[in-house]
Design an enzyme around this catalytic site. Structure first.
Site, PDB file in Angstrom:
ATOM      1  N   ASP A 219       0.771  -1.181   0.148  1.00 34.59           N
ATOM      2  CA  ASP A 219      -0.018  -0.003   0.174  1.00 34.59           C
ATOM      3  C   ASP A 219       0.828   1.117   0.017  1.00 34.59           C
ATOM      4  O   ASP A 219       2.193   1.058   0.104  1.00 34.59           O
ATOM      5  CB  ASP A 219      -0.744  -0.083   1.103  1.00 34.59           C
ATOM      6  CG  ASP A 219      -2.395   0.809   1.070  1.00 34.59           C
ATOM      7  OD1 ASP A 219      -2.098   1.706   0.365  1.00 34.59           O
ATOM      8  OD2 ASP A 219      -3.230   0.111   1.163  1.00 34.59           O
ATOM      9  N   HIS A 257     -12.530  -0.116  -8.128  1.00 37.72           N
ATOM     10  CA  HIS A 257     -13.574   0.655  -8.247  1.00 37.72           C
ATOM     11  C   HIS A 257     -13.193   2.008  -7.537  1.00 37.72           C
ATOM     12  O   HIS A 257     -14.068   3.066  -8.014  1.00 37.72           O
ATOM     13  CB  HIS A 257     -14.708   0.139  -7.286  1.00 37.72           C
ATOM     14  CG  HIS A 257     -14.550   0.181  -5.862  1.00 37.72           C
ATOM     15  ND1 HIS A 257     -15.573   0.048  -4.915  1.00 37.72           N
ATOM     16  CD2 HIS A 257     -13.454   0.530  -5.104  1.00 37.72           C
ATOM     17  CE1 HIS A 257     -15.114   0.031  -3.612  1.00 37.72           C
ATOM     18  NE2 HIS A 257     -13.930   0.520  -3.614  1.00 37.72           N
TER      19      HIS A 257
END
Length: 352
Positions: A219, A257
């Site tokens: 991340d 998304h």
């Protein structure tokens, strides 16, 4: 106007009132979560009175019981709490339900952190300018807050924690379903990169169930820096738009998304470079919109699509045909769609 038309007109008026004021439900539930009402009732192990609830509210200097009673009245009507009236008089008692169990902050399976994030003022204000962005262009969150949500989180530790806690709680819930439904999906995986894995809680569940897997939680640096230590997991900070650590397979839960089709193709191309061409796969966990669907979570999928509109820089939910197009452009001509009893589905994407 005939009787049937008059009835339909009245129903339409009632529906518009409901949609107009549905934010009140969100705010009432938020109030209950902030006051830890479900946790308090659950701690007692039985229905309790308003005075008992108030007594356990932390830092309550001058509690307004009449306000709380009115909040509870609506939440009882919404079936979030139950109401018990003693036969021989006495105070009304309130109990928890299947709904309020999802609001327990002391539970591993809780949506409370997600609710607190989605109702945070920084995430609520972008909704007020969607019409302006439709007319004049621009990104809702950025117009209100001056920067993209990821940059805002990196500069605001308190918001960053709120965001990470929300992602961690949804990870636990979804991972619980994936591990029970995605049979043998990780059996042949020796190493797995969780792209956008947050603080690593989702990957930790996978490695716990499949201890042969070498886990890499990947991340942004400011996120990886706050991640706790987990057995079998290495935390790596970086940018998925530049490169992704190599592994047998890549796992992405509710990541694509957040991005436009163009950016999804960029991310997926980097995924393709990071996995073996012959045996590698990308495991995508995301919503697959069903335009005519009437399933348990189908309606929520379309709500999530608007969440992406309000909060991200071009993010969206996709139909299966839209997923197929993005995957093909990124070099994944083959995919396998697996539906699970949860809001998202699983898409296995193969480069060959």
């Amino acid at each position: 106007m005939g009787p049937k038309e008059a009835e339909a007109e009245l129903q339409a008026q009632a529906d518009i009132w409901k949609y107009m004021l549905s934010y009140v439900d969100s705010m009432a539930v938020k109030c209950a979560v902030e006051l830890r009402i479900a946790d308090t009732i659950n701690m007692h192990g039985c229905p309790i009175t308003l005075s008992q609830i108030v007594a356990d509210i932390p830092d309550a200097l001058s509690p307004n019981v009449s306000y709380l009673k009115r909040i509870m009245r609506l939440l009882v009507r919404r079936k979030i709490f139950t109401e018990h009236h003693p036969l021989e008089g006495g105070d009304t008692k309130y109990g928890i339900t299947h709904l309020s169990r999802w609001l327990l902050q002391d539970s591993q399976m809780s949506l409370a952190p997600m609710l607190l994030m989605e109702t945070h003022p920084r995430l609520m204000t972008p909704w007020h300018i969607i019409s302006h962005c439709i007319k004049d262009g621009g990104i809702c969150f950025e117009k209100i807050n001056g920067r993209a949500i990821w940059d805002f989180a990196s500069e605001n530790p308190e918001f960053n924690k709120l965001f990470n806690d929300a992602m961690a709680c949804t990870a636990r819930i979804v991972m619980n379903t994936i591990l029970s439904e995605y049979k043998h999906g990780f059996d042949s995986v020796g190493s797995l990169v969780d792209v956008g894995g947050g603080i690593g809680s989702g990957l930790a569940e996978i490695v716990k169930s499949y201890p042969h897997i070498k886990g890499i939680n990947f991340d942004l640096p400011h996120v990886a820096a706050t991640a706790p230590i987990y057995d079998g997991i290495t935390h790596v900070g970086g940018d998925m738009f530049h490169s992704i650590p190599n592994a047998d397979a890549i796992f992405m839960k509710w990541i694509l998304h957040d991005w436009s089709d163009e950016n999804c193709v960029r991310i997926l191309k980097n995924c393709r470079k990071a996995i073996p061409k012959e045996t590698g796969k990308v495991i995508i966990v995301g919503v697959v919109l069903q335009p005519d669907g009437d399933g348990l979570f189908d309606d929520t999928g379309f709500v999530f699509d608007l969440l992406m509109l309000a909060h991200t820089s071009g993010g969206r939910e996709r139909t299966e045909l839209e997923w197929k197009k993005v995957l093909k452009e990124a070099g994944f001509p083959h995919y396998n769609l697996i539906k699970i009893p949860a809001l998202p589905s699983i898409i296995e994407a193969y480069p060959k």
